[in-house]
Design a protein around this motif. Structure first.
Motif, mmCIF file in Angstrom:
data_model
loop_
_atom_site.group_PDB
_atom_site.id
_atom_site.type_symbol
_atom_site.label_atom_id
_atom_site.label_comp_id
_atom_site.label_asym_id
_atom_site.label_seq_id
_atom_site.Cartn_x
_atom_site.Cartn_y
_atom_site.Cartn_z
ATOM 1 N N GLY A 1 0.810 -1.324 0.039
ATOM 2 C CA GLY A 1 0.191 0.010 -0.036
ATOM 3 C C GLY A 1 0.952 1.321 -0.032
ATOM 4 O O GLY A 1 0.804 2.175 -0.722
ATOM 5 N N ARG A 2 1.834 1.218 0.797
ATOM 6 C CA ARG A 2 2.823 2.357 0.821
ATOM 7 C C ARG A 2 3.309 2.517 -0.476
ATOM 8 O O ARG A 2 3.822 3.801 -1.100
ATOM 9 N N LYS A 3 3.925 1.563 -1.069
ATOM 10 C CA LYS A 3 4.612 1.576 -2.381
ATOM 11 C C LYS A 3 3.806 2.197 -3.398
ATOM 12 O O LYS A 3 4.226 2.851 -4.249
ATOM 13 N N CYS A 4 2.384 1.606 -3.570
ATOM 14 C CA CYS A 4 1.509 2.215 -4.342
ATOM 15 C C CYS A 4 1.324 3.617 -4.313
ATOM 16 O O CYS A 4 1.101 4.542 -5.259
ATOM 17 N N GLU A 5 1.378 4.098 -3.068
ATOM 18 C CA GLU A 5 0.968 5.393 -2.668
ATOM 19 C C GLU A 5 2.142 6.246 -3.367
ATOM 20 O O GLU A 5 2.100 7.330 -3.795
ATOM 21 N N MET A 6 3.489 5.852 -3.014
ATOM 22 C CA MET A 6 4.662 6.636 -3.401
ATOM 23 C C MET A 6 5.003 6.627 -4.973
ATOM 24 O O MET A 6 5.059 7.730 -5.411
ATOM 25 N N LEU A 7 4.612 5.538 -5.336
ATOM 26 C CA LEU A 7 4.711 5.608 -6.754
ATOM 27 C C LEU A 7 3.711 6.497 -7.603
ATOM 28 O O LEU A 7 3.998 7.313 -8.486
ATOM 29 N N LEU A 8 2.244 6.588 -7.072
ATOM 30 C CA LEU A 8 1.535 7.439 -7.598
ATOM 31 C C LEU A 8 2.069 9.113 -7.355
ATOM 32 O O LEU A 8 1.608 9.956 -8.175
ATOM 33 N N ARG A 9 2.415 9.231 -6.306
ATOM 34 C CA ARG A 9 2.923 10.655 -6.081
ATOM 35 C C ARG A 9 4.091 10.993 -6.973
ATOM 36 O O ARG A 9 4.253 12.218 -7.366
ATOM 37 N N ALA A 10 4.675 9.797 -7.430
ATOM 38 C CA ALA A 10 5.965 10.109 -8.321
ATOM 39 C C ALA A 10 5.539 10.188 -9.722
ATOM 40 O O ALA A 10 6.498 10.457 -10.765
ATOM 41 N N GLY A 11 4.369 9.811 -10.295
ATOM 42 C CA GLY A 11 4.032 9.745 -11.338
ATOM 43 C C GLY A 11 4.307 8.662 -12.145
ATOM 44 O O GLY A 11 4.351 8.279 -13.258
ATOM 45 N N VAL A 12 4.341 7.574 -11.388
ATOM 46 C CA VAL A 12 4.598 5.987 -11.884
ATOM 47 C C VAL A 12 3.434 5.289 -11.523
ATOM 48 O O VAL A 12 2.875 5.333 -10.403
ATOM 49 N N ILE A 13 2.927 4.432 -12.530
ATOM 50 C CA ILE A 13 1.768 3.503 -12.524
ATOM 51 C C ILE A 13 2.036 2.154 -11.783
ATOM 52 O O ILE A 13 2.887 1.583 -12.298
ATOM 53 N N PRO A 14 1.470 1.971 -10.800
ATOM 54 C CA PRO A 14 1.762 0.756 -9.981
ATOM 55 C C PRO A 14 1.092 -0.669 -10.475
ATOM 56 O O PRO A 14 -0.034 -0.318 -11.140
ATOM 57 N N MET A 15 1.841 -1.622 -10.916
ATOM 58 C CA MET A 15 0.981 -2.999 -11.146
ATOM 59 C C MET A 15 1.197 -3.825 -9.799
ATOM 60 O O MET A 15 1.993 -4.269 -9.626
ATOM 61 N N LEU A 16 -0.068 -3.793 -9.284
ATOM 62 C CA LEU A 16 -0.007 -4.521 -7.966
ATOM 63 C C LEU A 16 -0.351 -5.935 -8.237
ATOM 64 O O LEU A 16 -1.494 -6.395 -8.565
ATOM 65 N N CYS A 17 0.448 -6.873 -7.668
ATOM 66 C CA CYS A 17 0.561 -8.307 -7.922
ATOM 67 C C CYS A 17 -0.145 -8.893 -6.791
ATOM 68 O O CYS A 17 0.033 -8.430 -5.516
#
Length: 249
Positions: A111-127
């Motif tokens: 969850g923290r990684k998805c949040e950080m990625l979106l803040r940075a403008g990177v699309i998460p692919m959650l497995c």
């Protein structure tokens, strides 16, 4: 992002030299790709070499396999979401089963990684995906939805709707055992229903990929299954010929 989405997870394979050789072969036999999205997740040290090889092929995207859940700090060997974006990554894998089982990545960390990625403008692919014993105990949906809920917990509905989801049953990763198209449809349907409650009507357009011993022989059947919007491919993406066949499935 056009569906289907075909994503190559190279794991700890193909350094820069091997990547350049891969693309000399792959690009020579792969005409311009339209009507789908193709993403490469090479090792971080190989990302630049992949981008250079694809500089004249903008239809191909690149991503990283892992980021830390903090923006910066004394974390030797790690990279942040911001660093990944600065290096040109458009996407990042989050919560791959190997990260969970071998490196202790928790549901909450995803969850923290998805949040950080979106803040940075990177699309998460959650497995997300269950182990064999969990499947045999009838816990597949419980495990998958728990992981999904934790991975999207810090996000509001609009943010959650931008995340890509990859269902990867752990028992099918690198084992040669593949979920049938019917198996994939069943789990993807459960994911879609949960997403509908979480993000509303935007759930219909969210991409849910299947991963786990995908190869050139089963890719087309899996892609034809209802609610399967793409494939996350490991071993079969390392060979240019096999990957070309999957990209064109």
């Amino acid at each position: 992002m056009l569906k289907p989405i075909l994503a190559a997870n190279w794991k700890m394979h193909h350094g820069p030299t091997e990547a350049r050789a891969f693309f000399r072969d792959f690009l020579a036999h792969t005409p311009r790709v339209t009507g789908r999205t193709v993403v490469f997740f090479p090792p971080a040290i190989t990302l630049r070499a992949v981008q250079e090889a694809l500089q004249d092929r903008p239809e191909f995207l690149t991503g990283v396999q892992h980021v830390h859940d903090q923006a910066s700090g004394a974390f030797t060997g790690e990279i942040s979401a911001g660093m990944a974006r600065d290096a040109g990554a458009r996407m990042a894998l989050v919560g791959h089963s190997e990260r969970r089982t071998l490196f202790g990545e928790t549901d909450e960390a995803t969850g923290r990684k998805c949040e950080m990625l979106l803040r940075a403008g990177v699309i998460p692919m959650l497995c997300v995906g269950e182990r064999l014993e969990e499947r045999e105990q009838g816990m597949t949906e419980q495990v998958v939805l728990r992981q999904l809920e934790a991975g999207l917990a810090p996000l509001d509905a609009a943010q959650a709707a931008t995340v890509l989801i990859a269902y990867e049953p752990v028992w099918a990763i690198g084992t040669g055992r593949t979920a049938t198209p019917e198996d994939a449809t069943t789990v993807h349907g459960a994911i879609r229903r949960w997403l509908r409650e979480r993000v509303g009507e935007k759930a219909a357009t969210m991409a849910i990929l299947y991963g786990g011993s995908v190869n050139r022989g089963n890719a087309k059947l899996l892609l034809a299954a209802p609610d399967v919007d793409g494939l996350l491919v490991g071993g079969a993406s390392l060979d240019p010929s096999n990957w070309t066949a999957i990209v064109n499935a």
